[in-house]
Each structure stands twice: as C-alpha cells, then as structure tokens.
Design an enzyme around this catalytic site. Structure first.
Site, PDB file in Angstrom:
ATOM      1  N   SER A  95       2.122 -10.759  28.373  1.00  0.00           N
ATOM      2  CA  SER A  95       3.507 -10.954  28.824  1.00  0.00           C
ATOM      3  C   SER A  95       4.060  -9.676  29.464  1.00  0.00           C
ATOM      4  CB  SER A  95       4.353 -11.348  27.607  1.00  0.00           C
ATOM      5  OG  SER A  95       5.722 -11.300  27.936  1.00  0.00           O
TER       6      SER A  95
ATOM      7  N   CYS B 205       8.569  -6.355  20.110  1.00  0.00           N
ATOM      8  CA  CYS B 205       8.939  -5.447  21.216  1.00  0.00           C
ATOM      9  C   CYS B 205       9.369  -4.099  20.643  1.00  0.00           C
ATOM     10  CB  CYS B 205      10.075  -6.030  22.044  1.00  0.00           C
ATOM     11  SG  CYS B 205      10.673  -4.830  23.266  1.00  0.00           S
TER      12      CYS B 205
ATOM     13  N   LYS C  89       3.606 -13.375  18.457  1.00  0.00           N
ATOM     14  CA  LYS C  89       3.061 -12.121  19.013  1.00  0.00           C
ATOM     15  C   LYS C  89       3.303 -11.003  18.022  1.00  0.00           C
ATOM     16  CE  LYS C  89       1.996  -9.348  22.805  1.00  0.00           C
ATOM     17  NZ  LYS C  89       2.119  -9.249  24.240  1.00  0.00           N
TER      18      LYS C  89
ATOM     19  N   THR D  67       2.528  -3.366  22.332  1.00  0.00           N
ATOM     20  CA  THR D  67       2.326  -1.927  22.533  1.00  0.00           C
ATOM     21  C   THR D  67       2.621  -1.142  21.258  1.00  0.00           C
ATOM     22  OG1 THR D  67       4.562  -1.816  23.386  1.00  0.00           O
ATOM     23  CG2 THR D  67       2.791  -2.023  25.001  1.00  0.00           C
TER      24      THR D  67
ATOM     25  N   GLY E   6      -3.437  -6.827  30.329  1.00  0.00           N
ATOM     26  CA  GLY E   6      -2.066  -6.339  30.454  1.00  0.00           C
ATOM     27  C   GLY E   6      -1.957  -5.190  31.428  1.00  0.00           C
TER      28      GLY E   6
END
Ligand code: RRO
Length: 296
Positions: free
Chosen positions: A21, A134, A168, A196, A268
């Site tokens: 994403s 995130c 996720k 990340t 990614g």
C-alpha cells in the site's frame, strides 16, 4: 511452481505479486500510460494507498530520507477522504486489470467501521486491508502493537462487512505471531506484514530531526531480514494466508518470502526506484523455476 496462479479470497489471482500500500500510484500511472499500463500491469491485485474517513493533508516536508539500502518516509497518510475516494477514485480503480484491495485506517473503531460500511457493498472491491500499523500518525501503531486492540478492532469490523479483511501488522511488536493470531481469531481472512519500522534521520546541518514529522517509517532492502523473520514466525502461527512484504526487490527475494510461508508477496519501496519492478520480479521469480534450487 513459483509465480503461478493463487486462489485467495474466493478469487484466482494470476500470480502472487502485489504492491505494498502507498508505493505505486496506479491512477497516476494510468493517466500517463493509458492502456499500455493495462497490458503490462505489474501486480496480480492492487492495494490502494490508505484512506481515512476525513481528508488529511499529511505531514509537513521533508517527507523522505534516503538510506544506502532503503529509505525513511514521513508521508503522514495524506488522502482525499472517503467521500471523494468513492466518487473519484473508485470508478478509476475499477478500470484496472487487477482486483482492488482498499487500505483503510481510522482514528477510532467507529471511524474505521464507517469507512468499511460505506465501501462494503461496492463490487469493485475484493477485500479491505486494515492498516493497524502506520508509524507516521500519532495513534497509528497502537492497535497493531496489541493483541487485545487488534482483536477488538478486527471483530468490530468483522461485524460490519462480509468482504475479506486483511490485518496489516506492525513490525514493532516483539510477538507478531500473537498479534496475527488475535486477528485470525477475531475473523481476519489474512494478515499482511511488515509495515515500515519506526526510524529517524538527523538533519545534517543541525542536531534535530530531518523529517517534518519528526520520525518516520524505514523500508527497503535493509528491513528484509526483519520481514523474513516476522513472516516466517507469523506463517507458522496462523492458518489464514500471509501477505509477506519488506525489502523485496528481485525474484530471489520474492521466493524467500514465499518459502518463509507467504501466499502473496508485496513489492513496496522497489516500486519507487523501478515502477516496473512488479513485472520484473515476477519474471525473475518464474525464471527460478528453471534453476536447480528446490522449493522446500
Ligand atoms: O502515509 C504514511 O506515512 C505511511 C503509512 Br499510512 C503506512 O502505513 N506506512 C508508512 O510507512 N507510511
């Protein structure tokens, strides 16, 4: 055989390579390349950039720091909000030659539930990816760092849509297997990982942070060993499919991710360096079938 069709979420995908994403703007690519993109679309399913109920401007610049083996981003979830996503983007995504997975995030369960409900009837959407991880918004990692929060949020959303849900996961948990199990038991149909890693870059001209958001999320080849370890641990723990990503930049990396237990492989950061990376990585993955290394 590596690189063949994959059955998942009641669909048959042409192959196992998808995008991570937020790393490939398919709508911009289609505006530039038109139908040429359709003929060479690099992914078997397309995962949208995460959307939220309300529009967001994202973090102040600078938003990127390059590393020798990757980068740190502080994008901060800029997006046009659900209403404009439905009106403007969804019809355009429906033109892509690959099924659509919509990534969603909310700052509360109610927000996330409202987004999932508003999109839940749309036939353009194959599945939702729930972004519990995130690193660039204050509350972004809270759900993904806790099995209890992950279970509570997943079961809330499970009650609001019949579409497949992909949780996720964050790489910041010491026990990603427990978070994945919590998501599975609460009704998730798959998990994807890794997002990340929280990181920081220092402004070379002073001692403060370089990135406008302070910290950022680290990705690229440097995080691949972390991703492999976590994908492998999670895949052993759950029955549901695992979508493995983190630093994949060639066919061999993709194969390692599949061997670690992933059903699909996400590309990614490599998309920023080479927008046709998905196509190349798939070709390289398929070439490995000719090589003498045996699949375990
Ligand atoms: O937009 C971002 O800053 C961002 C998101 Br939503 C995410 O999930 N992971 C990331 O590294 N950046």
């Amino acid at each position: 055989m590596y690189g063949g069709p994959v059955k998942i979420f009641g669909a048959e995908l042409a192959h196992p390579v998808v995008n991570g994403s937020g790393t490939f703007d398919a709508l911009a690519a289609r505006r530039v390349f038109g139908e040429q993109l359709d003929a060479r679309f690099p992914f078997a399913a397309y995962v949208s950039k995460t959307i939220t109920l309300e529009p967001r401007p994202g973090n102040p610049p600078p938003r990127l720091w390059e590393l020798g083996q990757g980068m740190i981003n502080s994008i901060g979830l800029p997006n046009k909000g659900l209403a404009r996503f439905i009106e403007e983007d969804l019809p355009a995504y429906a033109m892509l030659p690959a099924p659509l997975i919509v990534s969603v995030m909310g700052f509360s369960g109610d927000e996330l539930a409202a987004a999932v409900e508003a999109l839940g009837e749309r036939s353009e959407i194959l599945a939702f990816e729930l972004n519990f991880s995130c690193p660039n918004v204050e509350t972004g990692n809270i759900v993904g760092s806790s099995p209890e929060e992950t279970a509570a949020m997943t079961s809330l959303l499970r009650g609001r849509t019949e579409k497949p849900l992909i949780a996720k996961l964050s790489p910041s948990s010491a026990r990603p297997d427990q978070i994945a199990l919590a998501a599975e038991q609460a009704g998730a149909n798959a998990v994807s990982l890794i997002n990340t890693l929280p990181g920081m870059a220092v402004d070379p001209s002073g001692g403060g942070p370089w990135l406008g958001g302070g910290g950022g999320g680290m990705s690229g080849p440097a995080v691949r060993p972390v991703a492999l370890a976590q994908v492998s641990r999670v895949a052993e723990a759950v029955e549901i499919p695992v979508i493995g990503m983190g630093g994949v930049s060639c066919g061999r990396d993709a194969r390692e991710m599949l061997d670690a237990g992933a059903t699909l492989v996400g590309v990614g950061t490599e998309n920023f360096r080479d927008p046709a990376a998905g196509e190349r990585i798939l070709a390289e993955l398929r070439e490995l079938n000719q090589s003498s290394v045996e699949r375990k």
